[in-house]
Design a protein around this motif. Structure first.
Motif, PDB file in Angstrom:
ATOM      1  N   GLY A 212       0.790  -1.229   0.000  1.00 44.84           N
ATOM      2  CA  GLY A 212       0.000   0.000   0.000  1.00 44.84           C
ATOM      3  C   GLY A 212       0.819   1.273   0.000  1.00 44.84           C
ATOM      4  N   TYR A 213       2.076   1.181   0.434  1.00 43.91           N
ATOM      5  CA  TYR A 213       2.906   2.390   0.460  1.00 43.91           C
ATOM      6  C   TYR A 213       3.261   2.902  -0.932  1.00 43.91           C
ATOM      7  CZ  TYR A 213       3.349   2.240   5.502  1.00 43.91           C
ATOM      8  OH  TYR A 213       3.072   2.273   6.851  1.00 43.91           O
ATOM      9  N   ILE A 214       2.966   2.100  -1.948  1.00 44.14           N
ATOM     10  CA  ILE A 214       3.197   2.575  -3.307  1.00 44.14           C
ATOM     11  C   ILE A 214       2.305   3.778  -3.617  1.00 44.14           C
ATOM     12  CG2 ILE A 214       1.475   1.187  -4.546  1.00 44.14           C
ATOM     13  CD1 ILE A 214       3.757   0.588  -6.594  1.00 44.14           C
ATOM     14  N   LEU A 215       1.233   3.941  -2.843  1.00 44.13           N
ATOM     15  CA  LEU A 215       0.344   5.093  -3.025  1.00 44.13           C
ATOM     16  C   LEU A 215       1.009   6.401  -2.613  1.00 44.13           C
ATOM     17  CD1 LEU A 215      -3.064   3.611  -1.808  1.00 44.13           C
ATOM     18  CD2 LEU A 215      -2.314   4.021  -4.164  1.00 44.13           C
ATOM     19  N   ASP A 280      -2.443   2.117   7.860  1.00 47.30           N
ATOM     20  CA  ASP A 280      -1.530   1.025   8.178  1.00 47.30           C
ATOM     21  C   ASP A 280      -1.378   0.846   9.688  1.00 47.30           C
ATOM     22  OD1 ASP A 280       0.252  -1.063   7.544  1.00 47.30           O
ATOM     23  OD2 ASP A 280       1.970   0.255   7.799  1.00 47.30           O
ATOM     24  N   ARG A 281      -1.309   1.953  10.407  1.00 51.99           N
ATOM     25  CA  ARG A 281      -1.174   1.863  11.866  1.00 51.99           C
ATOM     26  C   ARG A 281      -2.427   1.293  12.520  1.00 51.99           C
ATOM     27  NH1 ARG A 281       2.178   7.484  13.330  1.00 51.99           N
ATOM     28  NH2 ARG A 281       4.124   6.806  12.330  1.00 51.99           N
ATOM     29  N   LYS A 282      -3.562   1.472  11.840  1.00 46.55           N
ATOM     30  CA  LYS A 282      -4.814   0.905  12.338  1.00 46.55           C
ATOM     31  C   LYS A 282      -5.002  -0.538  11.880  1.00 46.55           C
ATOM     32  CE  LYS A 282      -6.729   4.403  14.516  1.00 46.55           C
ATOM     33  NZ  LYS A 282      -7.159   4.328  15.940  1.00 46.55           N
ATOM     34  N   GLY A 283      -4.084  -1.016  11.021  1.00 50.75           N
ATOM     35  CA  GLY A 283      -4.197  -2.374  10.500  1.00 50.75           C
ATOM     36  C   GLY A 283      -5.273  -2.517   9.437  1.00 50.75           C
ATOM     37  N   LEU A 285      -4.961  -1.337   6.137  1.00 55.17           N
ATOM     38  CA  LEU A 285      -4.462  -1.111   4.777  1.00 55.17           C
ATOM     39  C   LEU A 285      -4.358  -2.438   4.028  1.00 55.17           C
ATOM     40  CD1 LEU A 285      -3.586   1.257   2.978  1.00 55.17           C
ATOM     41  CD2 LEU A 285      -1.231   0.847   3.703  1.00 55.17           C
ATOM     42  N   SER A 286      -5.491  -3.025   3.727  1.00 52.94           N
ATOM     43  CA  SER A 286      -5.525  -4.289   2.983  1.00 52.94           C
ATOM     44  C   SER A 286      -5.356  -4.010   1.489  1.00 52.94           C
ATOM     45  CB  SER A 286      -6.849  -5.001   3.211  1.00 52.94           C
ATOM     46  OG  SER A 286      -7.926  -4.242   2.681  1.00 52.94           O
ATOM     47  N   PHE A 291      -6.491  -0.899  -3.581  1.00 53.68           N
ATOM     48  CA  PHE A 291      -7.074  -0.793  -4.917  1.00 53.68           C
ATOM     49  C   PHE A 291      -8.265   0.160  -4.925  1.00 53.68           C
ATOM     50  CE2 PHE A 291      -4.808  -4.755  -6.023  1.00 53.68           C
ATOM     51  CZ  PHE A 291      -4.302  -4.369  -7.255  1.00 53.68           C
ATOM     52  N   GLY A 292      -9.022   0.157  -3.856  1.00 57.17           N
ATOM     53  CA  GLY A 292     -10.160   1.071  -3.762  1.00 57.17           C
ATOM     54  C   GLY A 292      -9.714   2.527  -3.785  1.00 57.17           C
TER      55      GLY A 292
END
Length: 318
Positions: A212-215, A280-283, A285-286, A291-292
């Motif tokens: 997800g960090y690619i965003l 991500d810190r909240k867990g 970032l799936s 993608f959404g």
């Protein structure tokens, strides 16, 4: 105190480069594809690779990453002075990738990883370079990425390196983030900075295991990819200079301030990055969420671009 000293050194070296560039006529002359109208010193972004060299001397960065950035910087600087064939430029980027792969131990990963990362890194480097078209956009966008990487706990040991490169951005920005820039980054600046940021992106994804960090690069990525697709549809050579990015339409056809547009791009990316870090810190970032977010951002970009292009067409016909 140390960072103040580094800033003074970088500032002095940038001024020294200006004298050299002025003496040897290293300039950027405006043409019909340019977003500027006056002759400007080119290559001020050389300060980014100088900052990395200082970071290496101080022990903040490995020899492999230093060599990788210096290699592409040298080839790009030569290209700024006298345009080179694509082969040495592409070749230097391939070697730089191998050095990045060595630094991150990617050769120990599954075989499919290397070609995938190679394509993404080379694509990112050239997209970042293509996006360098108006005052302030490269340095402010780079700063937004550097600040974002600095907030990740996994990069705590890299903070001195990120700080040093951030200071080089502030020094360059002092001369570039203006209505009439004193200097442009040139390929030496945009390509070396793109490689540095690309290295940190790869490092972030592999250490965190979070794609997800690619965003963190989504604003540039979406603008670059959609613009390339549109140019291919029109049968244009995507390697030639052009003025068809959204930010270029806003600056050139609509007449908005280049600095304001650059600030908007940087702030928008910074807000997205903050949201990604929060998720991500909240867990939360799936891959589905990633993608959404990407789809929503892409649709938002397409809507804005369509509105801008439609109004440009109306202005042309009236």
């Amino acid at each position: 105190m140390q960072y103040i000293f580094i800033t003074l050194i970088l500032f002095s070296l940038e001024l020294l480069y200006f004298r050299i560039a002025d003496k040897y006529n290293i300039i950027d002359k405006p043409n019909h594809r340019s977003s500027h109208s006056s002759i400007t010193l080119r290559g001020g972004g050389i300060i980014f690779s100088i900052a990395l060299l200082i970071a290496f001397i101080l022990g903040y960065v490995s020899w492999s990453i230093t060599l990788a950035v210096l290699l592409v910087a040298i080839v790009s600087f030569v290209d700024d002075i006298k345009p080179l064939h694509q082969l040495p430029r592409f070749g230097s980027q391939i070697i730089a990738f191998l050095l990045v792969a060595y630094d991150l131990n990617l050769f120990a990963e599954p075989l499919w990883i290397l070609p995938t990362v190679l394509v993404l890194l080379i694509g990112w480097i050239n997209a970042f370079n293509f996006m360098d078209g108006i005052n302030g956009i490269t340095v402010l966008y780079a700063l937004s990425a550097i600040v974002s990487f600095s907030f990740l706990p996994i990069h705590e040991s890299s903070l001195p390196l990120l700080m040093t490169l951030g200071l080089s951005c502030l020094v360059f920005g002092f001369f570039n983030v203006r209505g009439k820039a004193k200097t442009f980054a040139g390929d030496v600046g945009s390509i070396s900075m793109a490689l540095f940021l690309g290295y940190f992106m790869i490092k972030t994804i592999f250490i965190s295991g979070q794609i997800g960090y690619i965003l963190f690069f989504s604003v540039y990525g979406i603008d670059a990819v959609i613009t390339i697709v549109n140019r291919i549809r029109k049968g244009e050579n995507i390697f030639e200079a052009h003025r068809s990015h959204l930010y270029q339409y806003l600056a050139n056809e609509w007449g908005y301030s280049q600095v304001v547009i650059s600030v908007i791009y940087a702030i928008l990316q910074l807000l997205i990055n903050g949201f990604i870090i929060y998720l991500d810190r909240k867990g939360s970032l799936s891959l589905f969420v990633v993608f959404g977010i990407l789809i929503v951002l892409t649709l938002f970009y397409l809507v804005v671009r369509a509105i801008v292009v439609r109004k440009m067409a109306l202005k042309t016909t009236t």
